[in-house]
Scaffold this motif. Structure first.
Motif, PDB file in Angstrom:
ATOM      1  N   GLY A 185      60.522  84.802  50.442  1.00  0.00           N
ATOM      2  CA  GLY A 185      61.859  84.422  50.677  1.00  0.00           C
ATOM      3  C   GLY A 185      62.267  83.250  51.498  1.00  0.00           C
ATOM      4  N   SER A 186      61.326  82.692  52.187  1.00  0.00           N
ATOM      5  CA  SER A 186      61.586  81.597  53.161  1.00  0.00           C
ATOM      6  C   SER A 186      61.915  80.305  52.287  1.00  0.00           C
ATOM      7  N   MET A 187      63.045  79.908  52.969  1.00  0.00           N
ATOM      8  CA  MET A 187      63.902  78.619  52.145  1.00  0.00           C
ATOM      9  C   MET A 187      64.771  77.928  53.298  1.00  0.00           C
ATOM     10  N   ARG A 188      65.090  76.798  52.621  1.00  0.00           N
ATOM     11  CA  ARG A 188      66.104  75.943  53.407  1.00  0.00           C
ATOM     12  C   ARG A 188      67.264  75.628  52.568  1.00  0.00           C
ATOM     13  N   HIS A 189      68.510  75.725  52.878  1.00  0.00           N
ATOM     14  CA  HIS A 189      69.535  75.440  52.005  1.00  0.00           C
ATOM     15  C   HIS A 189      69.613  73.978  52.059  1.00  0.00           C
ATOM     16  N   LYS A 190      69.901  73.163  51.004  1.00  0.00           N
ATOM     17  CA  LYS A 190      70.047  71.743  50.964  1.00  0.00           C
ATOM     18  C   LYS A 190      71.159  71.241  50.451  1.00  0.00           C
ATOM     19  N   ASP A 191      71.657  70.002  50.854  1.00  0.00           N
ATOM     20  CA  ASP A 191      72.875  69.476  49.946  1.00  0.00           C
ATOM     21  C   ASP A 191      72.889  69.355  48.442  1.00  0.00           C
ATOM     22  N   TYR A 192      71.647  69.082  48.044  1.00  0.00           N
ATOM     23  CA  TYR A 192      71.223  69.141  46.514  1.00  0.00           C
ATOM     24  C   TYR A 192      70.854  70.239  45.970  1.00  0.00           C
ATOM     25  N   GLY A 193      70.468  71.370  46.867  1.00  0.00           N
ATOM     26  CA  GLY A 193      69.942  72.676  46.046  1.00  0.00           C
ATOM     27  C   GLY A 193      69.357  73.241  47.169  1.00  0.00           C
ATOM     28  N   VAL A 194      68.051  73.669  46.918  1.00  0.00           N
ATOM     29  CA  VAL A 194      67.337  74.422  47.858  1.00  0.00           C
ATOM     30  C   VAL A 194      65.848  74.008  48.245  1.00  0.00           C
ATOM     31  N   GLU A 195      65.494  74.552  49.327  1.00  0.00           N
ATOM     32  CA  GLU A 195      64.064  74.171  49.487  1.00  0.00           C
ATOM     33  C   GLU A 195      63.349  75.662  49.378  1.00  0.00           C
ATOM     34  N   TYR A 196      62.216  75.703  48.603  1.00  0.00           N
ATOM     35  CA  TYR A 196      61.210  76.938  48.595  1.00  0.00           C
ATOM     36  C   TYR A 196      60.152  76.919  49.410  1.00  0.00           C
ATOM     37  N   ARG A 197      59.971  77.683  50.498  1.00  0.00           N
ATOM     38  CA  ARG A 197      58.919  77.454  51.573  1.00  0.00           C
ATOM     39  C   ARG A 197      57.820  78.441  51.705  1.00  0.00           C
ATOM     40  N   THR A 198      57.839  79.366  50.710  1.00  0.00           N
ATOM     41  CA  THR A 198      56.884  80.373  50.607  1.00  0.00           C
ATOM     42  C   THR A 198      55.497  80.038  50.379  1.00  0.00           C
ATOM     43  N   VAL A 199      55.026  79.159  49.301  1.00  0.00           N
ATOM     44  CA  VAL A 199      53.795  78.920  49.038  1.00  0.00           C
ATOM     45  C   VAL A 199      53.234  77.806  49.917  1.00  0.00           C
ATOM     46  N   SER A 200      51.837  77.831  50.030  1.00  0.00           N
ATOM     47  CA  SER A 200      50.992  76.906  50.667  1.00  0.00           C
ATOM     48  C   SER A 200      50.729  75.605  49.542  1.00  0.00           C
ATOM     49  N   ASN A 201      49.811  74.851  50.237  1.00  0.00           N
ATOM     50  CA  ASN A 201      49.640  73.603  49.590  1.00  0.00           C
ATOM     51  C   ASN A 201      48.547  73.750  48.503  1.00  0.00           C
ATOM     52  N   PHE A 202      48.267  75.168  48.001  1.00  0.00           N
ATOM     53  CA  PHE A 202      46.949  75.134  47.133  1.00  0.00           C
ATOM     54  C   PHE A 202      47.141  74.677  45.770  1.00  0.00           C
ATOM     55  N   TRP A 203      48.418  74.326  45.601  1.00  0.00           N
ATOM     56  CA  TRP A 203      48.645  73.718  43.851  1.00  0.00           C
ATOM     57  C   TRP A 203      48.551  72.241  43.965  1.00  0.00           C
ATOM     58  N   LEU A 204      48.262  71.819  44.990  1.00  0.00           N
ATOM     59  CA  LEU A 204      47.731  70.332  45.169  1.00  0.00           C
ATOM     60  C   LEU A 204      46.448  70.136  44.309  1.00  0.00           C
ATOM     61  N   GLY A 205      45.685  70.838  44.234  1.00  0.00           N
ATOM     62  CA  GLY A 205      44.174  70.734  43.871  1.00  0.00           C
ATOM     63  C   GLY A 205      43.930  70.171  42.496  1.00  0.00           C
ATOM     64  N   SER A 206      44.902  70.276  41.507  1.00  0.00           N
ATOM     65  CA  SER A 206      44.894  69.776  40.212  1.00  0.00           C
ATOM     66  C   SER A 206      46.119  69.737  39.524  1.00  0.00           C
ATOM     67  N   GLN A 207      46.003  68.840  38.476  1.00  0.00           N
ATOM     68  CA  GLN A 207      47.246  68.649  37.664  1.00  0.00           C
ATOM     69  C   GLN A 207      47.615  69.858  37.060  1.00  0.00           C
ATOM     70  N   GLU A 208      46.662  70.760  36.606  1.00  0.00           N
ATOM     71  CA  GLU A 208      47.243  72.149  35.913  1.00  0.00           C
ATOM     72  C   GLU A 208      48.096  72.919  36.785  1.00  0.00           C
ATOM     73  N   LEU A 209      47.448  73.040  38.147  1.00  0.00           N
ATOM     74  CA  LEU A 209      48.327  73.904  39.179  1.00  0.00           C
ATOM     75  C   LEU A 209      49.688  73.141  39.256  1.00  0.00           C
ATOM     76  N   MET A 210      49.574  71.799  39.349  1.00  0.00           N
ATOM     77  CA  MET A 210      51.079  71.134  39.448  1.00  0.00           C
ATOM     78  C   MET A 210      51.731  71.438  38.219  1.00  0.00           C
ATOM     79  N   SER A 211      51.318  71.374  37.089  1.00  0.00           N
ATOM     80  CA  SER A 211      52.190  71.708  36.046  1.00  0.00           C
ATOM     81  C   SER A 211      52.702  73.140  35.868  1.00  0.00           C
ATOM     82  N   TRP A 212      51.878  73.948  36.419  1.00  0.00           N
ATOM     83  CA  TRP A 212      52.207  75.318  36.695  1.00  0.00           C
ATOM     84  C   TRP A 212      53.410  75.624  37.566  1.00  0.00           C
TER      85      TRP A 212
END
Length: 263
Positions: A185-212
């Motif tokens: 549930g970690s987050m920050r409210h933003k003027d444009y919407g919201v920032e979701y802060r729960t996940v780490s940087n694991f998904w930077l490892g491949s385009q497949e994970l970025m797509s996911w």
């Protein structure tokens, strides 16, 4: 409920290493700051504590999202290589006290503002750098949409916990990061919407994970009406315990019960 004119952005962090793989500091090697990022073609780069951080321009399609990610990551890599350094995609690393002291005062300062928790609708305390040698790298996801509302932000982050936060436990096995950041549930409210802060940087490892990540984020924005149904199967307290304690077996059971693999 379906959100309209959705954009997806990100501001992930990466560790920095020397050519032999020894993890060091980004301080003095990247430039930019939270208030004034160093501009690059499709976003910006900056120093954040001992890590390198980058942000991408908000994307309106998966192709644009991946292109922006690849573009800014390439620019960051080039900047680091000019300083005989390289980016390292890991969620956490523990330095020695001597190392951090040698990097200067910026190495002892954490993020500029506190986080909010969507499940409790309360502020999360800002971690204190003093006494901590653990440093962590987030993979924060930014969602923009028409007419942002507090209640909608809270609902969206809860849904993102189901469709991204829970499955991430099975992909990202690091359990150290959540000692400081990345609670459910970690987050920050933003003027444009919201920032979701729960996940780490694991998904930077491949385009497949970025797509996911993009697909699941977009799915969440178009299926908020399913949140009450999801919460009947696994309530907020359960989700918080599973994510915060990296309980992979329980996460797998919930994923199966919710048929999340079909998304």
């Amino acid at each position: 409920m379906r959100l309209s004119n959705v954009t997806v952005g990100a501001d992930p962090e990466v560790f920095v290493a020397t050519s032999d793989g020894s993890i060091t500091s980004a301080i003095g090697h990247v430039g930019g700051s939270k208030l004034f990022p160093r501009p690059v073609t499709d976003g910006g780069v900056q120093e954040d504590n001992v890590l390198a951080e980058f942000n991408i321009n908000p994307a309106r399609s998966k192709m644009e999202f991946i292109n922006n990610m690849d573009s800014v990551m390439a620019d960051l890599k080039s900047i680091l290589e000019s300083n005989q350094l390289q980016p390292i995609i890991i969620p956490s690393h523990t330095y020695t006290t001597e190392q951090l002291q040698s990097f200067g005062p910026d190495a002892m300062e954490f993020g500029c503002s506190s986080e909010w928790n969507a499940w409790t609708d309360r502020r999360l305390p800002k971690p204190k750098a003093e006494g901590h040698t653990l440093r962590t790298a987030g993979g924060h996801i930014h969602v923009g949409y028409d007419d942002p509302q507090t209640f909608t932000n809270l609902s969206l982050v809860k849904m993102l916990d189901y469709v991204i936060g829970l499955p991430s436990i099975l992909i990202d096995t690091d359990s150290q990061r959540r000692k400081l950041y990345g609670k459910a549930g970690s987050m920050r409210h933003k003027d444009y919407g919201v920032e979701y802060r729960t996940v780490s940087n694991f998904w930077l490892g491949s385009q497949e994970l970025m797509s996911w990540v993009y697909d699941r984020t977009l799915w969440a924005t178009q299926n908020l009406n399913l949140l009450p149904e999801f919460m009947e199967i696994a309530d907020g307290n359960t989700i918080r315990k599973v994510i915060n304690n990296s309980k992979s077996r329980e996460a797998t059971n919930i994923i199966n019960d919710l048929n999340l693999e079909a998304i």
